[in-house]
Design a protein around this motif. Structure first.
Motif, PDB file in Angstrom:
ATOM      1  N   GLN A  31       0.841  -1.195   0.000  1.00  0.00           N
ATOM      2  CA  GLN A  31       0.000   0.000   0.000  1.00  0.00           C
ATOM      3  C   GLN A  31       0.877   1.246   0.000  1.00  0.00           C
ATOM      4  N   VAL A  32       0.422   2.217  -0.759  1.00  0.00           N
ATOM      5  CA  VAL A  32       1.117   3.500  -0.848  1.00  0.00           C
ATOM      6  C   VAL A  32       0.105   4.608  -0.597  1.00  0.00           C
ATOM      7  N   GLN A  33       0.466   5.558   0.222  1.00  0.00           N
ATOM      8  CA  GLN A  33      -0.378   6.723   0.463  1.00  0.00           C
ATOM      9  C   GLN A  33       0.330   7.954  -0.107  1.00  0.00           C
ATOM     10  N   LEU A  34      -0.456   8.770  -0.781  1.00  0.00           N
ATOM     11  CA  LEU A  34       0.061   9.991  -1.398  1.00  0.00           C
ATOM     12  C   LEU A  34      -0.745  11.183  -0.887  1.00  0.00           C
ATOM     13  N   VAL A  35      -0.056  12.194  -0.403  1.00  0.00           N
ATOM     14  CA  VAL A  35      -0.725  13.384   0.123  1.00  0.00           C
ATOM     15  C   VAL A  35      -0.175  14.619  -0.571  1.00  0.00           C
ATOM     16  N   GLU A  36      -1.068  15.320  -1.265  1.00  0.00           N
ATOM     17  CA  GLU A  36      -0.671  16.524  -1.983  1.00  0.00           C
ATOM     18  C   GLU A  36      -0.861  17.772  -1.129  1.00  0.00           C
ATOM     19  N   SER A  37      -0.124  18.805  -1.472  1.00  0.00           N
ATOM     20  CA  SER A  37      -0.310  20.119  -0.861  1.00  0.00           C
ATOM     21  C   SER A  37       0.187  21.177  -1.832  1.00  0.00           C
ATOM     22  N   GLY A  38      -0.214  22.420  -1.571  1.00  0.00           N
ATOM     23  CA  GLY A  38       0.320  23.522  -2.357  1.00  0.00           C
ATOM     24  C   GLY A  38      -0.615  24.123  -3.373  1.00  0.00           C
ATOM     25  N   GLY A  39      -1.812  23.585  -3.514  1.00  0.00           N
ATOM     26  CA  GLY A  39      -2.740  24.183  -4.459  1.00  0.00           C
ATOM     27  C   GLY A  39      -3.271  25.506  -3.947  1.00  0.00           C
ATOM     28  N   GLY A  40      -4.087  26.154  -4.764  1.00  0.00           N
ATOM     29  CA  GLY A  40      -4.671  27.417  -4.371  1.00  0.00           C
ATOM     30  C   GLY A  40      -5.104  28.228  -5.567  1.00  0.00           C
ATOM     31  N   SER A  41      -5.338  29.501  -5.323  1.00  0.00           N
ATOM     32  CA  SER A  41      -5.782  30.415  -6.374  1.00  0.00           C
ATOM     33  C   SER A  41      -4.653  31.377  -6.725  1.00  0.00           C
ATOM     34  N   VAL A  42      -4.529  31.658  -7.995  1.00  0.00           N
ATOM     35  CA  VAL A  42      -3.467  32.541  -8.455  1.00  0.00           C
ATOM     36  C   VAL A  42      -3.956  33.271  -9.697  1.00  0.00           C
ATOM     37  N   GLN A  43      -3.404  34.436  -9.944  1.00  0.00           N
ATOM     38  CA  GLN A  43      -3.752  35.202 -11.136  1.00  0.00           C
ATOM     39  C   GLN A  43      -2.993  34.657 -12.347  1.00  0.00           C
ATOM     40  N   PRO A  44      -3.515  34.882 -13.536  1.00  0.00           N
ATOM     41  CA  PRO A  44      -2.783  34.472 -14.747  1.00  0.00           C
ATOM     42  C   PRO A  44      -1.368  35.034 -14.753  1.00  0.00           C
ATOM     43  N   GLY A  45      -0.434  34.180 -15.143  1.00  0.00           N
ATOM     44  CA  GLY A  45       0.971  34.565 -15.124  1.00  0.00           C
ATOM     45  C   GLY A  45       1.674  34.232 -13.832  1.00  0.00           C
ATOM     46  N   GLY A  46       0.922  33.837 -12.828  1.00  0.00           N
ATOM     47  CA  GLY A  46       1.506  33.531 -11.530  1.00  0.00           C
ATOM     48  C   GLY A  46       2.097  32.136 -11.460  1.00  0.00           C
ATOM     49  N   SER A  47       2.576  31.792 -10.272  1.00  0.00           N
ATOM     50  CA  SER A  47       3.237  30.511 -10.048  1.00  0.00           C
ATOM     51  C   SER A  47       2.688  29.818  -8.812  1.00  0.00           C
ATOM     52  N   LEU A  48       2.759  28.508  -8.831  1.00  0.00           N
ATOM     53  CA  LEU A  48       2.438  27.682  -7.676  1.00  0.00           C
ATOM     54  C   LEU A  48       3.394  26.506  -7.647  1.00  0.00           C
ATOM     55  N   ARG A  49       3.618  25.997  -6.448  1.00  0.00           N
ATOM     56  CA  ARG A  49       4.439  24.799  -6.300  1.00  0.00           C
ATOM     57  C   ARG A  49       3.632  23.752  -5.553  1.00  0.00           C
ATOM     58  N   LEU A  50       3.427  22.627  -6.192  1.00  0.00           N
ATOM     59  CA  LEU A  50       2.714  21.513  -5.580  1.00  0.00           C
ATOM     60  C   LEU A  50       3.720  20.508  -5.029  1.00  0.00           C
ATOM     61  N   SER A  51       3.318  19.871  -3.937  1.00  0.00           N
ATOM     62  CA  SER A  51       4.136  18.823  -3.336  1.00  0.00           C
ATOM     63  C   SER A  51       3.286  17.580  -3.149  1.00  0.00           C
ATOM     64  N   CYS A  52       3.925  16.426  -3.218  1.00  0.00           N
ATOM     65  CA  CYS A  52       3.241  15.160  -2.984  1.00  0.00           C
ATOM     66  C   CYS A  52       4.171  14.269  -2.183  1.00  0.00           C
ATOM     67  N   ALA A  53       3.767  13.957  -0.968  1.00  0.00           N
ATOM     68  CA  ALA A  53       4.572  13.118  -0.092  1.00  0.00           C
ATOM     69  C   ALA A  53       4.021  11.702  -0.080  1.00  0.00           C
ATOM     70  N   ALA A  54       4.900  10.739  -0.276  1.00  0.00           N
ATOM     71  CA  ALA A  54       4.514   9.333  -0.296  1.00  0.00           C
ATOM     72  C   ALA A  54       4.880   8.667   1.023  1.00  0.00           C
ATOM     73  N   SER A  55       4.038   7.735   1.425  1.00  0.00           N
ATOM     74  CA  SER A  55       4.319   6.935   2.612  1.00  0.00           C
ATOM     75  C   SER A  55       3.805   5.521   2.370  1.00  0.00           C
ATOM     76  N   GLY A  56       4.156   4.620   3.255  1.00  0.00           N
ATOM     77  CA  GLY A  56       3.758   3.221   3.084  1.00  0.00           C
ATOM     78  C   GLY A  56       4.876   2.433   2.430  1.00  0.00           C
ATOM     79  N   SER A  57       4.538   1.661   1.412  1.00  0.00           N
ATOM     80  CA  SER A  57       5.509   0.802   0.741  1.00  0.00           C
ATOM     81  C   SER A  57       6.316   1.611  -0.274  1.00  0.00           C
ATOM     82  N   ILE A  58       7.035   2.593   0.220  1.00  0.00           N
ATOM     83  CA  ILE A  58       7.714   3.545  -0.658  1.00  0.00           C
ATOM     84  C   ILE A  58       8.867   2.909  -1.422  1.00  0.00           C
ATOM     85  N   SER A  59       9.420   1.834  -0.907  1.00  0.00           N
ATOM     86  CA  SER A  59      10.517   1.185  -1.621  1.00  0.00           C
ATOM     87  C   SER A  59      10.046   0.589  -2.938  1.00  0.00           C
TER      88      SER A  59
END
Length: 115
Positions: free
Chosen positions: A1-29
């Motif tokens: 089993q693998v669990q994935l948790v995202e973060s970093g979304g949101g609202s931004v104006q055109p031309g802007g930037s965002l950085r998303l992250s996804c952390a994995a846990s469980g059977s990561i090997s």
């Protein structure tokens, strides 16, 4: 089993930037590839970017150099740096990791690009 948790979304104006992250846990090997899909209302899910354990990266055709995927194997985390965002980038962004024939998905994070 693998669990994935995202973060970093949101609202931004055109031309802007965002950085998303996804952390994995469980059977990561067992994880080899990690990446991002996105799904907008009324549209099919589409590949945004994927990074292999070797470091090779592939992007969806619409990215055109605006997004950059990276991976920190020590932290079991994949990142998506999104620049020059457009209204058509508005979607739920989902982290994924295929493991032994099973596609694991995160819960998704909303990205809204609007003026």
């Amino acid at each position: 089993q693998v669990q994935l948790v995202e973060s970093g979304g949101g609202s931004v104006q055109p031309g802007g930037s965002l950085r998303l992250s996804c952390a994995a846990s469980g059977s990561i090997s067992s994880i080899v590839d990690m990446g991002w899909f996105r799904q907008a209302p009324g549209k099919q899910r589409e590949l945004v970017a994927v990074v292999l354990r070797s470091g090779r990266k592939n992007y969806g055709a619409f990215v055109k150099g605006r997004f950059h995927i990276s991976r920190d194997n020590g932290k079991n985390t994949v990142y998506l740096q999104m620049n020059s965002l457009k209204p058509e980038d508005t979607a739920v962004y989902l982290c994924f990791a295929p493991v032994a024939g099973v596609n694991y998905w995160g819960q998704g994070t909303q990205v809204t690009v609007s003026s």
